[in-house]
Design an enzyme around this catalytic site. Structure first.
Site, PDB file in Angstrom:
ATOM      1  N   LYS A  54       5.231  21.906 -10.547  1.00  0.00           N
ATOM      2  CA  LYS A  54       6.662  21.763 -10.876  1.00  0.00           C
ATOM      3  C   LYS A  54       6.881  22.000 -12.369  1.00  0.00           C
ATOM      4  CE  LYS A  54      10.060  17.984 -11.184  1.00  0.00           C
ATOM      5  NZ  LYS A  54      10.342  16.584 -10.849  1.00  0.00           N
TER       6      LYS A  54
ATOM      7  N   GLY B 177       0.824  -1.215   0.000  1.00  0.00           N
ATOM      8  CA  GLY B 177       0.000   0.000   0.000  1.00  0.00           C
ATOM      9  C   GLY B 177       0.851   1.255   0.000  1.00  0.00           C
TER      10      GLY B 177
HETATM   11  C1  FAD Z   1      15.576   8.371  -1.838  1.00  0.00           C
HETATM   12  C2  FAD Z   1      14.428   8.178  -2.788  1.00  0.00           C
HETATM   13  C3  FAD Z   1      13.883   9.275  -3.442  1.00  0.00           C
HETATM   14  C4  FAD Z   1      12.841   9.094  -4.350  1.00  0.00           C
HETATM   15  N1  FAD Z   1      12.350  10.181  -5.029  1.00  0.00           N
HETATM   16  C5  FAD Z   1      11.395   9.986  -5.964  1.00  0.00           C
HETATM   17  C6  FAD Z   1      10.853  11.075  -6.698  1.00  0.00           C
HETATM   18  O1  FAD Z   1      11.222  12.236  -6.518  1.00  0.00           O
HETATM   19  N2  FAD Z   1       9.896  10.816  -7.615  1.00  0.00           N
HETATM   20  C7  FAD Z   1       9.431   9.561  -7.852  1.00  0.00           C
HETATM   21  O2  FAD Z   1       8.575   9.361  -8.727  1.00  0.00           O
HETATM   22  N3  FAD Z   1       9.886   8.526  -7.120  1.00  0.00           N
HETATM   23  C8  FAD Z   1      10.843   8.695  -6.209  1.00  0.00           C
HETATM   24  N4  FAD Z   1      11.291   7.639  -5.479  1.00  0.00           N
HETATM   25  C9  FAD Z   1      10.658   6.339  -5.675  1.00  0.00           C
HETATM   26  C10 FAD Z   1       9.321   6.310  -4.923  1.00  0.00           C
HETATM   27  O3  FAD Z   1       9.555   6.537  -3.552  1.00  0.00           O
HETATM   28  C11 FAD Z   1       8.625   4.981  -5.117  1.00  0.00           C
HETATM   29  O4  FAD Z   1       8.591   4.657  -6.471  1.00  0.00           O
HETATM   30  C12 FAD Z   1       7.192   5.078  -4.634  1.00  0.00           C
HETATM   31  O5  FAD Z   1       7.135   5.556  -3.335  1.00  0.00           O
HETATM   32  C13 FAD Z   1       6.509   3.745  -4.710  1.00  0.00           C
HETATM   33  O6  FAD Z   1       7.048   2.874  -3.745  1.00  0.00           O
HETATM   34  P1  FAD Z   1       6.372   1.449  -3.591  1.00  0.00           P
HETATM   35  O7  FAD Z   1       4.913   1.639  -3.398  1.00  0.00           O
HETATM   36  O8  FAD Z   1       6.822   0.600  -4.720  1.00  0.00           O
HETATM   37  O9  FAD Z   1       7.055   0.849  -2.291  1.00  0.00           O
HETATM   38  P2  FAD Z   1       6.835   1.194  -0.729  1.00  0.00           P
HETATM   39  O10 FAD Z   1       6.471   2.608  -0.505  1.00  0.00           O
HETATM   40  O11 FAD Z   1       8.046   0.677  -0.031  1.00  0.00           O
HETATM   41  O12 FAD Z   1       5.578   0.326  -0.309  1.00  0.00           O
HETATM   42  C14 FAD Z   1       5.690  -1.050  -0.080  1.00  0.00           C
HETATM   43  C15 FAD Z   1       4.388  -1.528   0.524  1.00  0.00           C
HETATM   44  O13 FAD Z   1       4.426  -2.958   0.645  1.00  0.00           O
HETATM   45  C16 FAD Z   1       4.006  -3.326   1.942  1.00  0.00           C
HETATM   46  N5  FAD Z   1       4.592  -4.628   2.268  1.00  0.00           N
HETATM   47  C17 FAD Z   1       5.853  -5.061   2.011  1.00  0.00           C
HETATM   48  N6  FAD Z   1       6.014  -6.323   2.455  1.00  0.00           N
HETATM   49  C18 FAD Z   1       4.827  -6.689   2.992  1.00  0.00           C
HETATM   50  C19 FAD Z   1       4.328  -7.867   3.633  1.00  0.00           C
HETATM   51  N7  FAD Z   1       5.097  -8.933   3.806  1.00  0.00           N
HETATM   52  N8  FAD Z   1       3.056  -7.883   4.074  1.00  0.00           N
HETATM   53  C20 FAD Z   1       2.249  -6.802   3.892  1.00  0.00           C
HETATM   54  N9  FAD Z   1       2.651  -5.666   3.304  1.00  0.00           N
HETATM   55  C21 FAD Z   1       3.913  -5.608   2.872  1.00  0.00           C
HETATM   56  C22 FAD Z   1       4.486  -2.178   2.824  1.00  0.00           C
HETATM   57  O14 FAD Z   1       3.784  -2.154   4.036  1.00  0.00           O
HETATM   58  C23 FAD Z   1       4.126  -0.993   1.919  1.00  0.00           C
HETATM   59  O15 FAD Z   1       2.750  -0.696   2.051  1.00  0.00           O
HETATM   60  C24 FAD Z   1      12.314   7.800  -4.564  1.00  0.00           C
HETATM   61  C25 FAD Z   1      12.848   6.715  -3.872  1.00  0.00           C
HETATM   62  C26 FAD Z   1      13.894   6.884  -3.004  1.00  0.00           C
HETATM   63  C27 FAD Z   1      14.457   5.689  -2.286  1.00  0.00           C
END
Ligand code: FAD
Length: 502
Positions: free
Chosen positions: A82, A16
């Site tokens: 932006k 999420g």
């Molecule tokens: C330093 C940094 C800067 C960034 N800057 C940018 C930016 O400027 N612009 C941009 O577009 N992107 C940027 N990003 C990338 C961006 O943060 C991610 O692409 C975006 O937040 C999506 O992340 P996600 O949903 O894939 O993962 P996450 O936010 O890590 O979410 C993972 C989810 O999976 C759940 N989960 C994991 N394992 C389990 C389990 N076993 N059981 C239940 N739930 C689980 C967690 O609870 C969470 O809800 C950046 C990333 C980093 C590291």
């Protein structure tokens, strides 16, 4: 598994974060009239990555597609407009110490010919003005802290992205998705059940519930719980040409006149972002842990922000940079950090999320959930990653700093793709960049305008020299006229502050 329209498809999304909730919204909206049941499971105990606060114009298309107006979501997510990104101190060449990578606007059509013409001349060593900033409206708007939305009487559109609080966007998208019918389960997934053929059959939660599904979306972040841990899809690291693998994050207070650009300032072992929200400024230092420790990075960021004596706590993160070999494998699609990540220099991650999800939806609509469209989908998605990677690598390659080993090694890095090698060669030999970009069909990630801005912005030109017949270039593009045109265009835009209040 091909899709029988009469049989209900059960889609289970693990995660999420922003990726999970964008996926849930895109699917529930696109398949509103179909027999689809969507469940999203996430663990509040694990939490989200909590960064990712800048976007490209792709995010606007997403909000438009799901029918959410800016006036609704932006105030709730402390969002700002932006115009693009300023790169500061990446080049030491006089006159090129900073440049702006603009999002495109319709007015660019009147100035790009002049910009390309001057760049072409400068690539031959002829002394003409060939820095991008004076040519582009978005650069002027950012300099003036103006927003990208023109007054009503201005007949040209301007593309723009957003800055926003990543946690608030996640919460906002969660509310929309659940209101539209997505089931939300808060639980930790401890085990994954596989069918005898190897497909994923269900997720076992910490309350011993099994969430069964027909198709699974892995949005579990860097963990890659389904696609990597369960299905063992290999991960291809980009570490040999993108050195950064860590970040430290520190907020500061917002200033009175809110800016309308991201600033990416080169530091000793990486770069620092500055992202203006309505509530605060988000700052972070993306660096390579092979060149400096977390403590050194934090101290350097604090010094940069004048926060050495502040007790504001810094957050440290690790990054896994690269991509999966396959983004869709068996009955599982990976979206977001689980499918790969290219460091955030051009804020492209959510762009990739949106492209992946909407391409997947279109592929399923055409060919079903089975194998038919899968290989081509994987190829397209991987190609998108490679194109973005090449563009980011070019930033590092063209730096002219020599103050630390980090910058020296980046400039000497020869692990570059043929495509990037070719672009650089074409630029230095004065051939047509436009033709090469079209030939390789890479403009969907970065257009020729973006490549011109990058190469010209770093001052990637030979030394000036006298060339026979110089006169035909000198003065051909009247920079006073360009300045006047851009200035008059910019008069049709209000400040970021005013636009946020509208
Ligand atoms: C330093 C940094 C800067 C960034 N800057 C940018 C930016 O400027 N612009 C941009 O577009 N992107 C940027 N990003 C990338 C961006 O943060 C991610 O692409 C975006 O937040 C999506 O992340 P996600 O949903 O894939 O993962 P996450 O936010 O890590 O979410 C993972 C989810 O999976 C759940 N989960 C994991 N394992 C389990 C389990 N076993 N059981 C239940 N739930 C689980 C967690 O609870 C969470 O809800 C950046 C990333 C980093 C590291």
């Amino acid at each position: 598994m091909s899709r029988d329209p009469l049989q209900k498809q059960r889609i289970v999304i693990l995660g999420g974060g922003t990726a999970g909730w964008i996926t849930a919204n895109a699917m529930i909206d696109s398949w509103a009239d179909q027999a689809i049941d969507i469940t999203l499971v996430e663990s509040p105990a694990i939490g989200t990555v909590g960064v990712g606060e800048g976007s490209t114009p792709r995010l606007k298309l997403f909000f438009d597609a799901i029918g959410i107006p800016e006036s609704e979501w932006m105030p709730q997510c402390n969002a700002t407009f932006k115009n693009g990104i300023s790169f500061v101190n990446w080049s030491t060449k006089p006159g090129f110490e900073r440049y702006f990578h603009p999002f495109p606007s319709q007015t660019d059509q009147f100035v790009t010919t002049g910009f390309y013409f001057n760049s072409f001349a400068r690539r031959r060593g002829i002394d003409v003005h060939a820095h991008p900033d004076r040519f582009f409206l978005a650069a002027r708007l950012s300099e003036n802290r103006q927003g990208p939305k023109p007054d009503e009487n201005f007949p040209f559109t301007v593309e723009y992205g957003y800055h926003f609080d990543a946690n608030l966007v996640g919460k906002y998208l969660q509310a929309i998705a659940t209101r539209r019918g997505v089931k939300h389960v808060q639980a930790q997934v401890l085990d994954v059940k596989q069918a005898p053929d190897g497909d994923i059959a269900g997720l076992v939660t910490d309350s011993a519930e099994i969430i069964e599904g027909d198709f699974f979306i892995d949005c579990s972040g860097f963990r890659g719980t389904l696609i990597q841990k369960t299905l063992q899809v290999p991960f291809r690291s980009f570490a040999e040409n993108l050195f950064n693998d860590a970040a430290v994050v520190l907020p500061t207070e917002q200033v009175e006149q809110i800016g309308s650009e991201t600033v990416a300032t080169a530091m000793k072992h990486g770069w620092a972002w500055e992202i203006p929200l309505t509530s605060r400024i988000g700052n972070g230092y993306v660096y390579s842990s092979a060149f400096c420790s977390a403590d050194e990075a934090e101290t350097e960021l604090r010094t940069h922000l004048d926060l050495l004596d502040s007790d504001t706590e810094a957050r440290h993160l690790r990054m896994k940079v690269g991509r999966l070999e396959q983004h869709w494998h068996r009955n599982c699609l990976a979206v977001g950090l689980s499918q790969g990540f290219i460091e955030p220099l051009e804020a492209t991650a959510l762009n990739v999320v949106c492209n992946t999800v909407y391409d997947f939806i279109a592929t399923v609509d055409a060919d079903g959930f089975g194998e038919t469209g899968r290989a081509a989908f994987n190829d397209r998605t991987s190609a998108g990653f490679e194109r973005i990677r090449d563009y980011i690598v070019a930033h590092y390659l063209l730096n002219t700093r020599r103050d630390t080993d980090y910058w020296v090694q980046n400039a000497q890095n020869r692990h570059i793709s043929d495509a990037l090698q070719q672009i650089l060669e074409i630029w230095t030999t004065g051939k047509s960049l436009n033709q090469e970009i079209e030939r390789r069909q890479i403009q969907s990630s970065y257009t020729e305008m973006s490549w011109y801005c990058l190469l010209a912005g770093y001052g990637y030109y030979p030394d000036l020299r006298q060339v026979p017949g110089d006169e035909k270039y000198a003065g051909k593009v009247d920079m006073n006229e360009i300045d006047d045109f851009v200035r008059r265009c910019a008069m049709n835009f209000r400040s970021q502050n005013e636009q946020l209040q509208q």
